[in-house]
Design a protein around this motif. Structure first.
Motif, PDB file in Angstrom:
ATOM      1  N   UNK A   1       0.838  -1.205   0.000  1.00 16.29           N
ATOM      2  CA  UNK A   1       0.000   0.000   0.000  1.00 16.29           C
ATOM      3  C   UNK A   1       0.873   1.256   0.000  1.00 16.29           C
ATOM      4  N   UNK A   2       1.900   1.275   0.867  1.00 14.22           N
ATOM      5  CA  UNK A   2       2.770   2.463   0.947  1.00 14.22           C
ATOM      6  C   UNK A   2       3.550   2.674  -0.351  1.00 14.22           C
ATOM      7  N   UNK A   3       4.038   1.594  -0.948  1.00 16.73           N
ATOM      8  CA  UNK A   3       4.803   1.709  -2.198  1.00 16.73           C
ATOM      9  C   UNK A   3       3.910   2.226  -3.323  1.00 16.73           C
ATOM     10  N   UNK A   4       2.702   1.690  -3.416  1.00 15.12           N
ATOM     11  CA  UNK A   4       1.757   2.139  -4.437  1.00 15.12           C
ATOM     12  C   UNK A   4       1.428   3.623  -4.240  1.00 15.12           C
ATOM     13  N   UNK A   5       1.207   4.003  -2.996  1.00 13.54           N
ATOM     14  CA  UNK A   5       0.890   5.394  -2.676  1.00 13.54           C
ATOM     15  C   UNK A   5       2.061   6.318  -3.026  1.00 13.54           C
ATOM     16  N   UNK A   6       3.274   5.885  -2.679  1.00 14.65           N
ATOM     17  CA  UNK A   6       4.471   6.683  -2.981  1.00 14.65           C
ATOM     18  C   UNK A   6       4.613   6.883  -4.499  1.00 14.65           C
TER      19      UNK A   6
ATOM     20  N   UNK B   1      -3.956  -3.621  14.891  1.00 17.85           N
ATOM     21  CA  UNK B   1      -4.187  -2.186  15.075  1.00 17.85           C
ATOM     22  C   UNK B   1      -2.867  -1.455  15.313  1.00 17.85           C
ATOM     23  N   UNK B   2      -1.903  -2.122  15.941  1.00 22.69           N
ATOM     24  CA  UNK B   2      -0.575  -1.519  16.130  1.00 22.69           C
ATOM     25  C   UNK B   2       0.113  -1.317  14.781  1.00 22.69           C
ATOM     26  N   UNK B   3      -0.003  -2.320  13.925  1.00 19.29           N
ATOM     27  CA  UNK B   3       0.586  -2.218  12.585  1.00 19.29           C
ATOM     28  C   UNK B   3      -0.084  -1.087  11.794  1.00 19.29           C
ATOM     29  N   UNK B   4      -1.398  -0.994  11.945  1.00 24.82           N
ATOM     30  CA  UNK B   4      -2.136   0.080  11.267  1.00 24.82           C
ATOM     31  C   UNK B   4      -1.636   1.439  11.736  1.00 24.82           C
ATOM     32  N   UNK B   5      -1.466   1.597  13.035  1.00 19.97           N
ATOM     33  CA  UNK B   5      -0.997   2.871  13.588  1.00 19.97           C
ATOM     34  C   UNK B   5       0.394   3.224  13.050  1.00 19.97           C
ATOM     35  N   UNK B   6       1.288   2.233  13.026  1.00 19.88           N
ATOM     36  CA  UNK B   6       2.637   2.463  12.503  1.00 19.88           C
ATOM     37  C   UNK B   6       2.586   2.825  11.009  1.00 19.88           C
ATOM     38  N   UNK B   7       1.747   2.109  10.262  1.00 19.02           N
ATOM     39  CA  UNK B   7       1.622   2.371   8.823  1.00 19.02           C
ATOM     40  C   UNK B   7       1.055   3.762   8.559  1.00 19.02           C
ATOM     41  N   UNK B   8       0.100   4.188   9.379  1.00 21.92           N
ATOM     42  CA  UNK B   8      -0.477   5.527   9.196  1.00 21.92           C
ATOM     43  C   UNK B   8       0.559   6.610   9.471  1.00 21.92           C
ATOM     44  N   UNK B   9       1.433   6.377  10.438  1.00 17.98           N
ATOM     45  CA  UNK B   9       2.519   7.340  10.703  1.00 17.98           C
ATOM     46  C   UNK B   9       3.465   7.412   9.504  1.00 17.98           C
ATOM     47  N   UNK B  10       3.798   6.240   8.933  1.00 20.38           N
ATOM     48  CA  UNK B  10       4.650   6.213   7.738  1.00 20.38           C
ATOM     49  C   UNK B  10       3.966   6.951   6.581  1.00 20.38           C
ATOM     50  N   UNK B  11       2.683   6.694   6.429  1.00 19.14           N
ATOM     51  CA  UNK B  11       1.904   7.334   5.357  1.00 19.14           C
ATOM     52  C   UNK B  11       1.900   8.848   5.533  1.00 19.14           C
TER      53      UNK B  11
ATOM     54  N   UNK C   1      -5.066   5.494   0.457  1.00 21.92           N
ATOM     55  CA  UNK C   1      -4.168   4.506   1.057  1.00 21.92           C
ATOM     56  C   UNK C   1      -4.606   4.190   2.488  1.00 21.92           C
ATOM     57  N   UNK C   2      -5.042   5.203   3.204  1.00 25.82           N
ATOM     58  CA  UNK C   2      -5.502   4.987   4.582  1.00 25.82           C
ATOM     59  C   UNK C   2      -6.722   4.059   4.591  1.00 25.82           C
ATOM     60  N   UNK C   3      -7.639   4.243   3.645  1.00 21.36           N
ATOM     61  CA  UNK C   3      -8.811   3.361   3.551  1.00 21.36           C
ATOM     62  C   UNK C   3      -8.382   1.920   3.291  1.00 21.36           C
ATOM     63  N   UNK C   4      -7.390   1.747   2.404  1.00 25.24           N
ATOM     64  CA  UNK C   4      -6.885   0.397   2.114  1.00 25.24           C
ATOM     65  C   UNK C   4      -6.314  -0.236   3.384  1.00 25.24           C
ATOM     66  N   UNK C   5      -5.534   0.539   4.123  1.00 22.56           N
ATOM     67  CA  UNK C   5      -4.928   0.017   5.352  1.00 22.56           C
ATOM     68  C   UNK C   5      -6.000  -0.338   6.394  1.00 22.56           C
ATOM     69  N   UNK C   6      -6.997   0.529   6.513  1.00 19.67           N
ATOM     70  CA  UNK C   6      -8.068   0.260   7.474  1.00 19.67           C
ATOM     71  C   UNK C   6      -8.854  -0.986   7.082  1.00 19.67           C
ATOM     72  N   UNK C   7      -9.011  -1.209   5.778  1.00 23.38           N
ATOM     73  CA  UNK C   7      -9.711  -2.411   5.312  1.00 23.38           C
ATOM     74  C   UNK C   7      -8.902  -3.660   5.672  1.00 23.38           C
ATOM     75  N   UNK C   8      -7.572  -3.583   5.553  1.00 20.42           N
ATOM     76  CA  UNK C   8      -6.721  -4.720   5.945  1.00 20.42           C
ATOM     77  C   UNK C   8      -6.865  -5.012   7.438  1.00 20.42           C
ATOM     78  N   UNK C   9      -6.948  -3.952   8.246  1.00 20.72           N
ATOM     79  CA  UNK C   9      -7.095  -4.166   9.681  1.00 20.72           C
ATOM     80  C   UNK C   9      -8.466  -4.790   9.985  1.00 20.72           C
ATOM     81  N   UNK C  10      -9.496  -4.284   9.327  1.00 21.49           N
ATOM     82  CA  UNK C  10     -10.857  -4.787   9.540  1.00 21.49           C
ATOM     83  C   UNK C  10     -10.949  -6.277   9.173  1.00 21.49           C
ATOM     84  N   UNK C  11     -10.237  -6.659   8.092  1.00 22.38           N
ATOM     85  CA  UNK C  11     -10.251  -8.064   7.643  1.00 22.38           C
ATOM     86  C   UNK C  11      -9.317  -8.940   8.469  1.00 22.38           C
ATOM     87  N   UNK C  12      -8.618  -8.339   9.418  1.00 18.75           N
ATOM     88  CA  UNK C  12      -7.720  -9.112  10.269  1.00 18.75           C
ATOM     89  C   UNK C  12      -6.364  -9.408   9.638  1.00 18.75           C
TER      90      UNK C  12
END
Length: 190
Positions: free
Chosen positions: A10-15, A155-165, A140-151
């Motif tokens: 997700x981050x690479x695609x967004x970048x 949530x820690x990984x999501x938080x770290x990814x959002x900071x990177x984003x 990208x944030x929506x994509x990440x949140x969807x990954x978290x929702x699908x398990x």
């Protein structure tokens, strides 16, 4: 798939998409007149060529023999009138001089008022670039949140990814501002 690989994808695609948005903004800036003749001012100008809209760069050679003069040499002499009409209809503020073989564009020095108007145009194009980058962040944030929702990620990984984003988004917005500042200096230089 591992948690990190979802996030990395997700981050690479967004970048990549943000880099394209930045490049688009740079291209938009190149079409803003600074008082000097430059092929970028007219290359992407759309010309009605036998019923289809074609960029000028596909219809003619463009040379800049001196700082205030541009010479456009059509590959097909039949397109001279269409090219001249497209230039007259553009916002360049230059009158084309057609001698039947080439079109010459003499660029007068920009007035202070015109320079300030061009700076406003540059600011508007920069804002479009910033908005595009922020929209990519939102997607990208929506994509990440969807990954978290699908398990797929925690949530820690999501938080770290959002900071990177957020960091990546900030870098690209700063790049847009840097390009805008350079264009502004170029426009206001006498």
């Amino acid at each position: 798939m591992e948690e990190d690989s979802y996030i990395d994808a997700v981050l690479e695609d967004c970048r990549d998409k943000m880099a394209k948005a930045l490049e688009h903004t740079r291209n938009e800036f190149s079409s803003i007149r600074t008082g000097r003749a430059a092929p970028a001012l007219v290359e992407r100008l759309r010309v009605d060529y036998y019923g289809s809209e074609v960029p000028l760069q596909q219809l003619a050679g463009i040379q800049v023999p001196e700082a205030k003069l541009m010479v456009i040499t059509p590959y097909d002499k039949g397109s001279l009138k269409a090219i001249e009409k497209a230039i007259q209809g553009s916002d360049l503020g230059v009158n084309p001089n057609n001698d039947g073989v080439v079109i010459r564009l003499a660029f007068p020095p920009l007035t202070e008022e015109r320079r300030k108007a061009m700076v406003k145009v540059a600011h508007a194009k920069a804002e479009e670039g910033r908005v595009a980058i922020r929209n990519l962040r939102r997607s990208a944030r929506k994509d990440l949140e969807a990954f978290e929702k699908d398990g797929e990620i925690s949530s820690d990984e999501l938080e770290r990814a959002e900071k990177d984003l957020e960091r990546v988004t900030h870098e690209f917005v700063v790049d847009v501002d840097r390009v805008l500042h350079h264009k502004e200096e170029e426009l206001l230089a006498v």
